[in-house]
Motif scaffolding. Structure first.
Motif, PDB file in Angstrom:
ATOM      1  N   HIS A 144      45.996  38.927  40.663  1.00 20.15           N
ATOM      2  CA  HIS A 144      45.361  40.376  41.452  1.00 20.15           C
ATOM      3  C   HIS A 144      46.702  40.624  42.015  1.00 20.15           C
ATOM      4  O   HIS A 144      48.044  40.085  42.324  1.00 20.15           O
ATOM      5  CB  HIS A 144      44.260  39.432  42.392  1.00 20.15           C
TER       6      HIS A 144
ATOM      7  N   LEU B 140      47.964  44.968  35.386  1.00 20.97           N
ATOM      8  CA  LEU B 140      46.966  44.245  36.264  1.00 20.97           C
ATOM      9  C   LEU B 140      46.343  43.391  34.471  1.00 20.97           C
ATOM     10  O   LEU B 140      44.841  42.802  34.031  1.00 20.97           O
ATOM     11  CB  LEU B 140      45.600  43.599  36.985  1.00 20.97           C
TER      12      LEU B 140
ATOM     13  N   TYR C 102      48.476  42.629  46.037  1.00 18.47           N
ATOM     14  CA  TYR C 102      47.804  43.389  47.423  1.00 18.47           C
ATOM     15  C   TYR C 102      48.803  43.651  47.794  1.00 18.47           C
ATOM     16  O   TYR C 102      50.177  43.538  47.576  1.00 18.47           O
ATOM     17  CB  TYR C 102      47.750  41.738  47.906  1.00 18.47           C
TER      18      TYR C 102
ATOM     19  N   ASP D  93      44.434  32.913  37.499  1.00 19.44           N
ATOM     20  CA  ASP D  93      43.783  34.579  37.782  1.00 19.44           C
ATOM     21  C   ASP D  93      44.854  35.405  38.028  1.00 19.44           C
ATOM     22  O   ASP D  93      46.074  34.922  38.475  1.00 19.44           O
ATOM     23  CB  ASP D  93      42.897  34.427  39.366  1.00 19.44           C
TER      24      ASP D  93
END
Length: 420
Positions: free
Chosen positions: A277, A250, A279, A275
């Motif tokens: 991210h 990241l 998961y 953005d």
């Protein structure tokens, strides 16, 4: 239609996501009173699932929300496989599904756009008691019969405790289901050997990358990923091997380097990263979708890989089929519970035999350079053969295993209920 559950009280639906709201609306539209319980203070707004398949749009159309949802989304009329050099290896047009569905396309739109539409329709029925900021803290199965059902204990945001009784409870309270925990059911998911990195950009990638479809799978020995065009942004989804340091993945410079490698023809510096991210990716399936009078649907019952965007769609299908079957039992149209048990078992079987295998097949061998030529050749053969193309998209859209939309008098009756 009367459909009132009388002294037995309303059915409790726990969870006001797409699955819970759909189930509650299906029940209310058939005259069954519903209490909808949601632990949050309002509908969720964070970025989650974003793909609605033709089979799901057919069912949402039946509930009166598909047209409004489409106006907020991006209609996707084709799926494309390409490499980093811009070579398109295969492309399938959703128009081949004409005659199989009323919605021969895929819709890209945030699930948070759907839930307010469902809530408005549910409220309009006049048969729903919607309680936000209400957490279930206890559930006691009282068995069958007129004195049976489920006794729920809830606590509101002010700390007030309420005890209510319901003929059935439908748990649509997500992957960390409190109802599943209270029922003593297993809830440990099996993680896949990789996790996902999602990069969001508001840059119009289809203006930078010639011929890029709003649903594109880049399959290349150098990098493989998915590109999804949303109404106001694009999502790039990469698979990252488990064990890879997430902080390193990241890091802004690492994200930028990955995007520049993925979009070599897009003048990487012009791509604005809004953005990034990660998961987790996991699979989970309840051994049975009920514990006494508590029924399970959506993420409370199953999790699958996010590949293909099947899990939320399958959850909405759960809600429709379970809601229909439960309404039939409560209204006396289906004596006993055999029809309800059959519906629950069918929903479970769909996940086990179709959703999980299809989702996993989407990413199988992506890290194998040796397998890539054979996989691309197979896709080219599929695209070149009309029958194979239809079969592929039917299965990718879950049209072969979804509950069918109601037609004729049954559908007219629902529409009549909706506009009273």
């Amino acid at each position: 239609m009367s459909g009132d559950t009388g002294s037995r009280g309303p059915v409790a639906v726990v969870g006001a996501g797409p699955v819970g709201l759909t189930a509650a609306l299906v029940l209310a539209r058939t005259g069954v009173r519903v209490t909808l319980l949601e632990s949050r203070e309002a509908l969720a707004t964070e970025s989650r699932a974003s793909t609605f398949h033709p089979s799901t749009l057919d069912l949402l159309d039946e509930l009166g929300v598909a047209a409004a949802l489409r106006r907020q989304g991006r209609t996707v009329d084709r799926v494309q496989w390409r490499d980093l050099d811009g070579v398109v290896h295969a492309e399938l047009d959703y128009s081949v599904l004409d005659g199989h569905t009323g919605h021969p396309y895929r819709l890209h739109v945030e699930q948070a756009r759907l839930t307010p539409l469902l809530l408005a329709e549910l409220t309009a029925t006049g048969l729903a008691d919607v309680r936000f900021g209400t957490t279930v803290t206890g559930a006691e199965d009282l068995g069958g019969g007129d004195g049976g059902g489920v006794r729920l204990r809830t606590k509101d945001a002010a700390g007030r405790v309420t005890v209510t009784r319901h003929p059935y409870v439908l748990a649509a309270d997500g992957s960390r289901s409190r109802l599943r925990e209270l029922a003593g059911l297993p809830g440990t998911a099996e993680e896949y050997p990789d996790y996902a990195l999602r990069v969001v950009t508001e840059t119009r990638l289809d203006e930078l990358v010639p011929g890029l479809a709003p649903l594109s799978y880049v399959r290349d020995a150098r990098a493989s990923f998915s590109a999804l065009g949303m109404p106001d942004h694009w999502r790039l989804i990469f698979r990252i091997p488990r064990g890879t340091d997430r902080d390193a993945v990241l890091a802004p410079e690492a994200v930028r380097a990955r995007v520049e490698q993925a979009l070599p023809g897009a003048a990487g510096r012009a791509v604005r990263i809004a953005d990034a991210h990660t998961y987790r990716l996991a699979r989970f399936l309840l051994p049975r979708y009920r514990a006494g009078r508590v029924l399970f649907a959506g993420d409370a019952a199953h999790l699958t890989s996010t590949a293909g965007g099947l899990n939320m769609n399958c959850g909405i299908h759960d809600a429709v089929e379970t809601g229909r079957a439960l309404a039939a039992v409560l209204r006396g149209d289906a004596p006993g519970e055999a029809a309800l048990d059959a519906a629950l078992e069918r929903r479970r079987s769909v996940v086990e035999t179709a959703v999980i295998p299809r989702s996993e097949a989407r990413t199988a061998g992506l890290d194998s350079t040796a397998e890539l030529p054979a996989r691309l050749a197979s896709l080219r053969r599929t695209a070149a053969d009309p029958r194979s193309a239809v079969d592929y998209l039917l299965k990718a859209s879950l049209l072969d295993v979804a509950p069918r939309p109601l037609k004729g008098d049954a559908h007219a009756d629902l529409v009549s209920q909706a506009h009273r």
